[in-house]
Enzyme design. Sequence first.
Site, PDB file in Angstrom:
ATOM      1  N   TYR A  21       0.821  -1.205   0.000  1.00 35.46           N
ATOM      2  CA  TYR A  21       0.000   0.000   0.000  1.00 35.46           C
ATOM      3  C   TYR A  21       0.860   1.264   0.000  1.00 35.46           C
ATOM      4  O   TYR A  21       0.649   2.177   0.798  1.00 35.46           O
ATOM      5  CB  TYR A  21      -0.947   0.007   1.211  1.00 35.46           C
ATOM      6  CG  TYR A  21      -1.750  -1.261   1.336  1.00 35.46           C
ATOM      7  CD1 TYR A  21      -2.747  -1.570   0.413  1.00 35.46           C
ATOM      8  CD2 TYR A  21      -1.491  -2.175   2.349  1.00 35.46           C
ATOM      9  CE1 TYR A  21      -3.466  -2.750   0.506  1.00 35.46           C
ATOM     10  CE2 TYR A  21      -2.213  -3.369   2.443  1.00 35.46           C
ATOM     11  CZ  TYR A  21      -3.194  -3.636   1.516  1.00 35.46           C
ATOM     12  OH  TYR A  21      -3.912  -4.796   1.605  1.00 35.46           O
ATOM     13  N   TYR A 149     -13.391  -7.367   4.921  1.00 34.91           N
ATOM     14  CA  TYR A 149     -12.111  -7.455   4.208  1.00 34.91           C
ATOM     15  C   TYR A 149     -11.671  -8.915   4.206  1.00 34.91           C
ATOM     16  O   TYR A 149     -11.665  -9.577   5.251  1.00 34.91           O
ATOM     17  CB  TYR A 149     -11.032  -6.588   4.868  1.00 34.91           C
ATOM     18  CG  TYR A 149      -9.669  -6.793   4.243  1.00 34.91           C
ATOM     19  CD1 TYR A 149      -9.343  -6.155   3.047  1.00 34.91           C
ATOM     20  CD2 TYR A 149      -8.734  -7.633   4.827  1.00 34.91           C
ATOM     21  CE1 TYR A 149      -8.111  -6.365   2.451  1.00 34.91           C
ATOM     22  CE2 TYR A 149      -7.499  -7.840   4.237  1.00 34.91           C
ATOM     23  CZ  TYR A 149      -7.195  -7.206   3.049  1.00 34.91           C
ATOM     24  OH  TYR A 149      -5.973  -7.424   2.465  1.00 34.91           O
ATOM     25  N   ASP A 250     -14.308 -16.511   7.705  1.00 32.58           N
ATOM     26  CA  ASP A 250     -12.933 -16.052   7.495  1.00 32.58           C
ATOM     27  C   ASP A 250     -12.339 -15.743   8.870  1.00 32.58           C
ATOM     28  O   ASP A 250     -12.541 -14.665   9.417  1.00 32.58           O
ATOM     29  CB  ASP A 250     -12.941 -14.818   6.599  1.00 32.58           C
ATOM     30  CG  ASP A 250     -11.548 -14.227   6.387  1.00 32.58           C
ATOM     31  OD1 ASP A 250     -10.598 -14.674   7.057  1.00 32.58           O
ATOM     32  OD2 ASP A 250     -11.424 -13.310   5.546  1.00 32.58           O
ATOM     33  N   LYS A 279      -2.485 -16.353   9.127  1.00 35.97           N
ATOM     34  CA  LYS A 279      -1.767 -15.401   9.978  1.00 35.97           C
ATOM     35  C   LYS A 279      -1.006 -16.071  11.125  1.00 35.97           C
ATOM     36  O   LYS A 279       0.135 -16.480  10.954  1.00 35.97           O
ATOM     37  CB  LYS A 279      -2.718 -14.321  10.490  1.00 35.97           C
ATOM     38  CG  LYS A 279      -3.116 -13.312   9.415  1.00 35.97           C
ATOM     39  CD  LYS A 279      -3.759 -12.087   9.991  1.00 35.97           C
ATOM     40  CE  LYS A 279      -4.172 -11.077   8.917  1.00 35.97           C
ATOM     41  NZ  LYS A 279      -3.044 -10.422   8.259  1.00 35.97           N
TER      42      LYS A 279
END
Length: 432
Positions: A21, A149, A250, A279
């Site tokens: 980003y 997200y 998720d 993660k």
Amino acid sequence: MSTHFIQPDLNYDREHVWHPYSSMTDPGHTWPVVSASGVRLKLQDGRELIDGMSSWWCTVHGYNHPVLNAALNEQAERMSHVMFGGLTHGPAIELARRLVALTPDGLEKVFIADSGSVSVEVAIKMAIQYQHARGETTRTRLLALERGYHGDTLGAMSVCDPKRGMHHLFSGILPEQFFVPAPQTRFEEEWNPDDIAPLRECLEKNHKSIAALILEPVVQGAGGMRFYHPEYLRQARSLCDEFGVLLIADEIATGFGRSGKLFACEYAGISPDIMCVGKAITGGYMTLAATLATTEVAETISRGEAGCFMHGPTFMANPLACRVACASLDLLMENNWQRQVSGIELGLKQGLSRASELEGVADVRVLGAIGVIELKDPVDVKRLQPACVDRGIWVRPFAHNFYVMPPYIMREGDLAYLTSNMVGALAQTLGE
């Protein structure tokens, strides 16, 4: 054996290395890290920062952990990688065994993926193949929540918030999905039955086109760090059953204890049809994720036209990553993650509460090992982040959120230092 250490070259980094980003014409500041241990990052100039980000939720056991180091080294000496097509190995089998045992009931089939985004891609493809194998060939679209997200690859981007999310620039080329408003009843509030109405209405109208509902259970992460009422998740499970739609959870960010439960689905007492995890799975050592499915989903896909599930990454079930993941999940249990996370939750509540007194702060909230200071206006990252570094802490804010998710091993004193300097840095930048 070479012991050569590669020193970070900031000039080359600025000219040639594209960070997440970031702009290549105005790249912003980066701080070179030369080592990390426990909860501290050591910079090239000798300063140390207490890490409040767990490297984007991953390093739950801290850095340079001897148990994880040993697992990685032992596996590297035996076998660093082997293709998973037609071959298998112990670390993958043992990881699957642990995941089946730890995750909610019914998730018995494990597809080991490369990263969180890839695990979402896998889940989407599973849902569509499942419906196709059932003869429901019109069910080719996904239903997702606004403010959600799910990753940065194309399929995952298509189920992220299409308006407020970071991927709206690609809306013209992404698959078109259905979206409903995000849950509005906060985690700690009394449940408002009207909250579920948009989901029911969408399913009643469009269920013949919908393969699955995908959502982040209880905690919406990069879409706003929002904590919503578990009753929404319970009723979503019931609606999916009613309309023949799969439920994809998720849990990439929330899994393995971060929310205060081992998996956030446990707050609602439900099991999804498909679950994505990632993660923290390797303790931040290697990129790895997994997509778990029920036996019904897996066997239905396997009886379909293709006769198999159509996905197979080159580095699927990498032995190094699987071996470290096994060691990380064992550590999670041995270290009593519940006690660790509850201690962090208490420290975050105590340490961040003062931020609510600052002008410009809209809300302060904590759940498990997640602490959020939400601002009324977007965060001035170019001022706030250097202020944090100057105070010896590493926190990366975004949008309206100045948030933190420390490693589970963080001690009380370090946590107090982290939170007090978050509040101090925020007060300094808001007051300037």
